[in-house]
Design an enzyme around this catalytic site. Structure first.
Site, PDB file in Angstrom:
ATOM      1  N   ASN A   1      -0.380   4.550  -0.626  1.00 59.76           N
ATOM      2  CA  ASN A   1      -1.039   5.821  -0.261  1.00 59.76           C
ATOM      3  C   ASN A   1      -1.746   5.730   1.082  1.00 59.76           C
ATOM      4  O   ASN A   1      -2.607   6.537   1.405  1.00 59.76           O
ATOM      5  CB  ASN A   1      -2.007   6.261  -1.365  1.00 59.76           C
ATOM      6  CG  ASN A   1      -3.151   5.275  -1.543  1.00 59.76           C
ATOM      7  OD1 ASN A   1      -3.053   4.129  -1.089  1.00 59.76           O
ATOM      8  ND2 ASN A   1      -4.224   5.704  -2.164  1.00 59.76           N
TER       9      ASN A   1
ATOM     10  N   ASP B   1      -7.496 -18.686  -3.023  1.00 62.90           N
ATOM     11  CA  ASP B   1      -8.725 -19.379  -2.587  1.00 62.90           C
ATOM     12  C   ASP B   1      -8.420 -20.521  -1.630  1.00 62.90           C
ATOM     13  O   ASP B   1      -9.327 -21.268  -1.246  1.00 62.90           O
ATOM     14  CB  ASP B   1      -9.468 -19.965  -3.801  1.00 62.90           C
ATOM     15  CG  ASP B   1     -10.047 -18.887  -4.691  1.00 62.90           C
ATOM     16  OD1 ASP B   1     -10.505 -17.864  -4.163  1.00 62.90           O
ATOM     17  OD2 ASP B   1     -10.033 -19.067  -5.924  1.00 62.90           O
TER      18      ASP B   1
ATOM     19  N   ASP C   1      -3.990   3.781   2.588  1.00 63.55           N
ATOM     20  CA  ASP C   1      -5.427   3.581   2.832  1.00 63.55           C
ATOM     21  C   ASP C   1      -5.697   2.132   3.248  1.00 63.55           C
ATOM     22  O   ASP C   1      -6.847   1.699   3.316  1.00 63.55           O
ATOM     23  CB  ASP C   1      -6.265   3.963   1.598  1.00 63.55           C
ATOM     24  CG  ASP C   1      -5.911   3.131   0.373  1.00 63.55           C
ATOM     25  OD1 ASP C   1      -4.986   2.278   0.475  1.00 63.55           O
ATOM     26  OD2 ASP C   1      -6.548   3.316  -0.683  1.00 63.55           O
TER      27      ASP C   1
ATOM     28  N   ASP D   1       0.853  -1.198   0.000  1.00 65.47           N
ATOM     29  CA  ASP D   1       0.000   0.000   0.000  1.00 65.47           C
ATOM     30  C   ASP D   1       0.882   1.239   0.000  1.00 65.47           C
ATOM     31  O   ASP D   1       1.648   1.461   0.937  1.00 65.47           O
ATOM     32  CB  ASP D   1      -0.876  -0.053   1.261  1.00 65.47           C
ATOM     33  CG  ASP D   1      -1.695   1.218   1.444  1.00 65.47           C
ATOM     34  OD1 ASP D   1      -1.934   1.919   0.439  1.00 65.47           O
ATOM     35  OD2 ASP D   1      -2.089   1.489   2.598  1.00 65.47           O
TER      36      ASP D   1
ATOM     37  N   ASP E   1      -1.832  -1.407  -3.924  1.00 63.57           N
ATOM     38  CA  ASP E   1      -2.141  -0.652  -5.140  1.00 63.57           C
ATOM     39  C   ASP E   1      -1.085  -0.876  -6.225  1.00 63.57           C
ATOM     40  O   ASP E   1      -0.060  -1.521  -5.991  1.00 63.57           O
ATOM     41  CB  ASP E   1      -2.302   0.841  -4.813  1.00 63.57           C
ATOM     42  CG  ASP E   1      -1.238   1.323  -3.836  1.00 63.57           C
ATOM     43  OD1 ASP E   1      -0.047   1.115  -4.144  1.00 63.57           O
ATOM     44  OD2 ASP E   1      -1.585   1.874  -2.760  1.00 63.57           O
TER      45      ASP E   1
ATOM     46  N   ASP F   1     -10.755 -16.889 -15.201  1.00 63.87           N
ATOM     47  CA  ASP F   1     -11.436 -17.204 -13.950  1.00 63.87           C
ATOM     48  C   ASP F   1     -12.669 -18.079 -14.191  1.00 63.87           C
ATOM     49  O   ASP F   1     -13.513 -17.752 -15.024  1.00 63.87           O
ATOM     50  CB  ASP F   1     -11.868 -15.893 -13.280  1.00 63.87           C
ATOM     51  CG  ASP F   1     -12.552 -16.132 -11.959  1.00 63.87           C
ATOM     52  OD1 ASP F   1     -11.884 -16.588 -11.024  1.00 63.87           O
ATOM     53  OD2 ASP F   1     -13.775 -15.886 -11.859  1.00 63.87           O
TER      54      ASP F   1
ATOM     55  N   GLU G   1      -8.485 -21.410 -14.926  1.00 60.17           N
ATOM     56  CA  GLU G   1      -8.824 -21.943 -13.603  1.00 60.17           C
ATOM     57  C   GLU G   1      -9.913 -22.992 -13.789  1.00 60.17           C
ATOM     58  O   GLU G   1     -11.032 -22.677 -14.182  1.00 60.17           O
ATOM     59  CB  GLU G   1      -9.335 -20.851 -12.662  1.00 60.17           C
ATOM     60  CG  GLU G   1      -9.568 -21.407 -11.261  1.00 60.17           C
ATOM     61  CD  GLU G   1     -10.639 -20.673 -10.456  1.00 60.17           C
ATOM     62  OE1 GLU G   1     -10.591 -20.747  -9.228  1.00 60.17           O
ATOM     63  OE2 GLU G   1     -11.538 -20.051 -11.061  1.00 60.17           O
TER      64      GLU G   1
HETATM   65  C1  GLC Z   1     -12.557 -17.944  -8.789  1.00 59.83           C
HETATM   66  C2  GLC Z   1     -11.688 -17.049  -7.960  1.00 59.83           C
HETATM   67  C3  GLC Z   1     -12.381 -16.755  -6.671  1.00 59.83           C
HETATM   68  C4  GLC Z   1     -13.670 -16.058  -6.982  1.00 59.83           C
HETATM   69  C5  GLC Z   1     -14.505 -16.862  -7.970  1.00 59.83           C
HETATM   70  C6  GLC Z   1     -15.612 -16.034  -8.532  1.00 59.83           C
HETATM   71  O1  GLC Z   1     -12.748 -19.169  -8.223  1.00 59.83           O
HETATM   72  O2  GLC Z   1     -10.432 -17.626  -7.796  1.00 59.83           O
HETATM   73  O3  GLC Z   1     -11.594 -15.996  -5.801  1.00 59.83           O
HETATM   74  O4  GLC Z   1     -14.413 -15.879  -5.806  1.00 59.83           O
HETATM   75  O5  GLC Z   1     -13.756 -17.313  -9.057  1.00 59.83           O
HETATM   76  O6  GLC Z   1     -15.156 -15.149  -9.507  1.00 59.83           O
HETATM   77 CA    CA Z   2      -3.456   1.985  -1.319  1.00 68.05          CA
END
Ligand code: GLC
Ligand code: CA
Length: 565
Positions: A24, A338, A26, A22, A30, A201, A259
């Site tokens: 900045n 995950d 917060d 991070d 980033d 994804d 994935e």
């Molecule tokens: C994939 C990602 C996971 C996300 C899901 C929904 O499994 O790795 O983190 O919650 O897709 O997009």
């Molecule tokens: Ca930040």
């Protein structure tokens, strides 16, 4: 058998942007933070960075709920910064993969906002709708991954829309050609900006069983995770190939890492073969069979996975190496955002933290395939100790905590346990130093952070025996021809010792490791190897009369000349 064409020689480093650095103050990582750490990433020896989603998002699911695929989320930075990131990464010879969410959007995406306007809106068919047939009755009994039904009633028309994940993440209708075109256009937009590919994804869910039938095996009134109706359906393969072909018309070298959480070796082959026609490689979550008899009965049993079943794990790796590794580039990974952190889940985070971190990495990454590391793994980060309870996706967390204390569990143990079952187990802030908030920020990180004297980059960078130094050596070794292109042979034994041989032309190596927390003996014939010096070693071993005994989580990598033909 070796096939020199299929292994790319890349080593991927997954950066979870929200938890990396991070700049900045917060509490949220980033893009500037990532840019600042590019030298660090380069020095690790990895070749490619995969960034979890950085597009505009309401962050119901940390960016996996995208509200605009063409803009960068302001909490991470701007278009200028992402262009700078790509440029600076490329200057250092690092490639960049973005994370592309194909299955769903955020409910705040303009397509869904339009779709909500009613059945006549042109965007209605971008999503999946079902009319209510009987008042108050859900269209079917499928359960969402995030709990509750996959159907959510929309107030205007009373129709239901479909969501496999959160109700704020409606699934796209991939049968609609316009949706498929939009996704290709988005993918090309960022490739045009210079990125090198994508992590795709949850693509295995793009098609659902027509007619949305009830899962018959469920008890009346019960919702069930009916994956057979929404994972790996035949149409998925067609959508994937169409997507990949369109992308590669313009960007033949774009790397696609899919994935495919529930893919077995056969499906993995389908999604990656032949080369260049679908994904280059996929990540399956099926690598780690767990021994469920090994649970700690002070904690709720249903929440625990048990320990790695080492014998079964060896069989799984052997099977993937033979069935997938021969035809495409299989991924080699130990954890991701995950999953729990590897030392907590598969290793020993207390007594043998150093040894288990190093040996698990050695064992996994020197196999044939593509290493995919998660940031923080290289310093042996463990699961987040859970001190903040928001957004953990743990049901009735207060009750769970109180019950644990009643059972005599200490506060610290309870935090460790809750950390392990939280969705944020591996999403704790990166531990850069032992300063406040581990050098991630000067304010409290969004996720929380473990502050540990020995497990941070600053402490390990100058220590030649550290996990970090070891990872750098391991990655260098991995990038040599023997370990990227050599053949693979699992040396079968029934003990918790895993051993395999790699061979390329006149060179061979054996990787032998004890994946358990007790000393283990192996009767493998090691005469070709034991007279040589080891290239890498962890822990202690004894070798007498052809027998090797490895201390807990010890491992050895030994090279020798190959005299066979
Ligand atoms: C994939 C990602 C996971 C996300 C899901 C929904 O499994 O790795 O983190 O919650 O897709 O997009
Ligand atoms: Ca930040």
């Amino acid at each position: 058998m070796t096939n020199n064409q299929i292994n790319s020689g890349e080593v991927i480093y997954q950066v979870y942007p929200k938890s990396f650095l991070d700049t900045n103050q917060d509490g949220i990582g980033d893009l500037k933070g990532i840019i600042q750490k590019l030298d660090y990433i380069q020095e690790l020896g990895v070749t490619t960075i995969w960034l979890n989603p950085i597009f505009s998002s309401p962050h119901v699911d940390n960016g996996y709920d995208v509200s605009d695929y063409y803009t960068i989320d302001p909490q991470y930075g701007s278009m200028e910064l992402v262009e700078l990131l790509i440029e600076e990464a490329h200057k250092r010879g690092l490639k960049i993969l973005f994370d592309l969410v194909l299955n769903h959007t955020s409910s705040k995406h303009k397509w869904f906002q339009e779709a909500l306007k009613g059945p006549d809106n042109p965007y209605r068919d971008y999503y999946i709708w079902k009319e209510e047939e009987q008042k108050g009755k859900l269209p079917n009994n499928w359960k969402s991954f995030f709990g509750g039904s996959v159907w959510e009633k929309e107030s205007e028309t009373g129709d239901y829309y479909f969501h496999l994940f959160d109700k704020e993440m409606p699934d796209l209708n991939w049968q609609n050609e316009l949706v498929r075109k939009e996704m290709i256009q988005i993918a090309k937009f960022w490739l045009e900006k210079g990125i090198d590919g994508y992590r795709l994804d949850a693509f295995i869910h793009m098609e659902k069983e027509p007619g949305y039938p009830d899962a018959r095996y469920a008890d009346p009134g019960q919702l069930v995770s009916a994956e057979e109706f929404f994972a790996n359906l035949p149409q998925v393969d067609d959508y994937l190939r169409e997507f990949s072909a369109s992308i590669r018309e313009d960007y033949p070298d774009a790397y696609l890492l899919g994935e495919a959480a529930s893919a077995d070796p056969e499906r993995a082959v389908k999604y990656t073969f032949p080369k260049g026609e679908a994904c280059d490689s996929i990540v399956s979550f099926k690598y780690f069979p767990m021994d469920t008899t090994k649970k700690d009965d002070r904690f709720p049993l249903e929440n625990q996975e048990g320990k790695l079943d080492i014998i079964a794990f060896k069989q799984v790796m052997d099977e993937w190496q033979r069935k997938v590794g021969e035809v495409s580039e299989m991924t080699l990974y130990l954890n991701n955002h995950d999953m729990q952190r590897v030392v907590s889940r598969l290793g020993d985070p207390t007594e043998f933290r150093e040894e288990s971190a190093k040996t698990l990495a050695t064992t996994m990454y020197l196999q044939r395939g593509l290493p995919v590391l998660l940031n923080g793994e290289e310093i042996g980060m463990k699961n987040l100790e859970l001190k903040r309870w928001e957004n953990t996706r743990i049901e009735r967390i207060h009750e769970v905590y109180a019950t644990l204390l009643d059972r005599g569990v200490t506060k610290e143990e309870a935090q460790t346990h809750l950390g392990s079952i939280s969705i944020n187990a591996s999403r704790g802030a990166m531990q850069w130093s032992d300063q406040i908030y581990a050098g991630f920020s000067t304010v409290e990180p969004w996720s929380g952070v473990n502050r540990e004297a020995a497990y941070n980059v600053a402490a390990q960078e100058t220590d030649t025996a550290s996990i970090l130094t070891f990872y750098k050596q391991l990655i260098q070794l991995k990038k040599t021809a023997l370990f990227t292109h050599g053949s693979y042979e699992m040396l079968v034994s029934k003990s918790p010792i895993m051993a395999y041989r790699r061979q390329l032309e006149k060179e061979q190596a054996i990787v032998i490791s004890n994946l358990s927390d007790e000393p283990q003996e192996s009767l493998l014939d090691l005469t070709d190897f034991m007279e040589q010096d080891s290239t890498l070693s962890v822990g202690n071993y004894q070798y007498n009369n052809g027998k090797i005994v490895l201390s807990p989580y010890a491992s050895l990598v030994i090279k020798s000349d190959y005299k066979g033909s």
